[in-house]
Design a protein around this motif. Structure first.
Motif, PDB file in Angstrom:
ATOM      1  N   SER A  61      58.672   9.000   0.777  1.00 49.53           N
ATOM      2  CA  SER A  61      59.024  10.347   1.375  1.00 49.53           C
ATOM      3  C   SER A  61      57.968  11.393   1.398  1.00 49.53           C
ATOM      4  CB  SER A  61      60.220  10.718   0.250  1.00 49.53           C
ATOM      5  OG  SER A  61      61.390   9.850   0.120  1.00 49.53           O
ATOM      6  N   ARG A  65      57.282  12.774   5.184  1.00 47.10           N
ATOM      7  CA  ARG A  65      57.321  14.159   5.572  1.00 47.10           C
ATOM      8  C   ARG A  65      56.178  14.653   5.905  1.00 47.10           C
ATOM      9  NH1 ARG A  65      59.415  15.153   1.200  1.00 47.10           N
ATOM     10  NH2 ARG A  65      57.700  16.057  -0.157  1.00 47.10           N
ATOM     11  N   ALA A 220      62.917   5.532   2.904  1.00 42.54           N
ATOM     12  CA  ALA A 220      62.501   6.938   3.012  1.00 42.54           C
ATOM     13  C   ALA A 220      62.590   7.406   4.629  1.00 42.54           C
ATOM     14  CB  ALA A 220      61.015   7.015   2.474  1.00 42.54           C
ATOM     15  N   TYR A 224      64.878  10.256   6.512  1.00 43.64           N
ATOM     16  CA  TYR A 224      64.280  11.505   7.156  1.00 43.64           C
ATOM     17  C   TYR A 224      64.845  11.535   8.540  1.00 43.64           C
ATOM     18  CZ  TYR A 224      60.630  14.638   8.843  1.00 43.64           C
ATOM     19  OH  TYR A 224      60.200  15.540   9.494  1.00 43.64           O
TER      20      TYR A 224
END
Length: 382
Positions: A61, A65, A220, A224
């Protein structure tokens, strides 16, 4: 323990993972009084696989990101590695040093120290040595931390016009398929094996286990890019994951007397990792619960890394052995050694976390803030 910033569901997953590990290791103290098959029945899945998948989700994650919002510059990759190594290496090297010193003092066979442990190469493509045997999973994670950002950055350079989701999808696909293929090749080369060889040659080797963490990274990426899908199907995904884990457990119980087959050497690891990843959407949304329930779960979760490092080689193979020699009559009483194992592991883990691990994490955060402040000042000066 920073209750306000923690997600209860993920803490629960981490706590269950370490409790499964301790449950499995502690069974050695009850084998004269409890049937092994009955004791192992509550172990519905492999605790280390849960750790791998959860670690991939949390670390993935952060990386996803960072990559999707600002790209993976050398500075960003360096910062990623610094934060990961500040989190994992201090505890590892401290326990490694204690175990190495202890083996010199207590063992009659003074074998030279295996320097591969310093760079986590002791089980890259071969079975893990007997010393500090639980370090096998740390090697898997550390190599994954090292290679994942490089794989993403390298794929982005190789596919300069590809969307970032395509880059991530490519890395995830390769990271899942490559270990599976490698396991298949090794299985065909080795032929029939026993359960011990399965653990040593497949389960505890870096090259054959990185896909477990990659399933967490895949989760993840899904969260997202497909947040609505992540939330909408959280319940069905959780149910499917539980069914998958229980089916694998049932197969293991029913086939306990048989030798491991091709499925156990290859697809079983994939199925366990996928089933564990399916638990994440539901657990990630379970943000809070009554504090009377959350607090003990949080305690186990935050001390889980320390407990994993200490429970086997240090407590079970060191402290408990010495204690049994000092007070043999006490430890001959049924259940005393078992309770002592749990009490010592949890108590020493809390001490390691409170006195050392937490301070290393605070040092990392202060270092990170200082680096960001210096960088901001440099930008203003320019």
């Amino acid at each position: 323990m920073e209750a306000h910033s923690r997600v209860f569901g993920l803490d629960l997953m981490r706590a269950v993972a370490i409790l499964l590990v301790l449950w499995g290791h502690g069974g050695v103290f009850l084998r004269d009084w409890v049937r092994t098959d009955l004791y192992e029945l509550p172990e519905f899945c492999d605790g280390v696989t849960l750790f791998f998948v959860l670690s991939g989700f949390l670390i993935g994650s952060i990386l996803v990101r960072t990559y999707c919002e600002s790209g993976l510059s050398p500075r960003a990759i360096g910062s990623f590695w610094l934060r990961r190594w500040f989190r994992t290496l201090p505890n590892y090297f401290l326990v490694l040093a204690v175990l190495a010193a202890g083996s010199k003092v207590l063992s009659h066979h003074h074998e030279p120290f295996d320097w591969r442990y310093l760079v986590f190469s002791q089980n890259l493509a071969s079975p893990h040595p007997a010393f500090f045997s639980e370090a096998w999973s740390l090697a898997v994670e550390e190599w994954f931390y090292l290679l994942l950002p490089l794989a993403v950055a390298g794929t982005a350079l190789a596919l300069p016009r590809a969307r970032r989701r395509i880059v991530l999808g490519t890395v995830i696909a390769v990271g899942i398929v490559a270990p599976l293929v490698l396991r298949g090749v090794w299985a065909l080369r080795l032929g029939p094996i026993d359960a011990e060889t399965l653990a040593r040659a497949f389960r505890k080797v870096v090259a054959t286990r990185m896909d477990s963490i990659m399933f967490g990274v895949g989760a993840a990426v899904l969260k997202y890019y497909r947040g609505s899908l992540w939330r909408r199907y959280a319940g069905p995904a959780f149910a499917l994951g539980v069914v998958g884990l229980l089916a694998l457990k049932a197969r293991l119980v029913l086939g306990a007397a048989a030798e491991p087959g091709l499925f156990d050497e290859t697809l079983a690891f994939t199925a366990a990792s996928l089933s564990s990843a399916l638990l994440l959407p539901f657990l990630d949304r379970w943000e809070s619960v009554d504090e009377r329930i959350a607090r003990p779960v949080r305690f186990v979760a935050v001390t889980s890394y320390a407990a994993y490092l200490l429970n086997y080689s240090f407590v079970l193979g060191g402290v408990m052995v010495v204690a049994a020699r000092v007070a043999p009559r006490v430890f001959a009483v049924p259940g005393v050694a078992y309770v002592a194992f749990w009490a010592l592991t949890l108590g020493l883990s809390w001490a390691l976390y409170a006195l050392y691990e937490r301070r290393m994490t605070a040092l990392r955060d202060r270092f990170g803030r200082r680096a960001r402040t210096s960088e901001a000042g440099l930008l203003r000066a320019r």
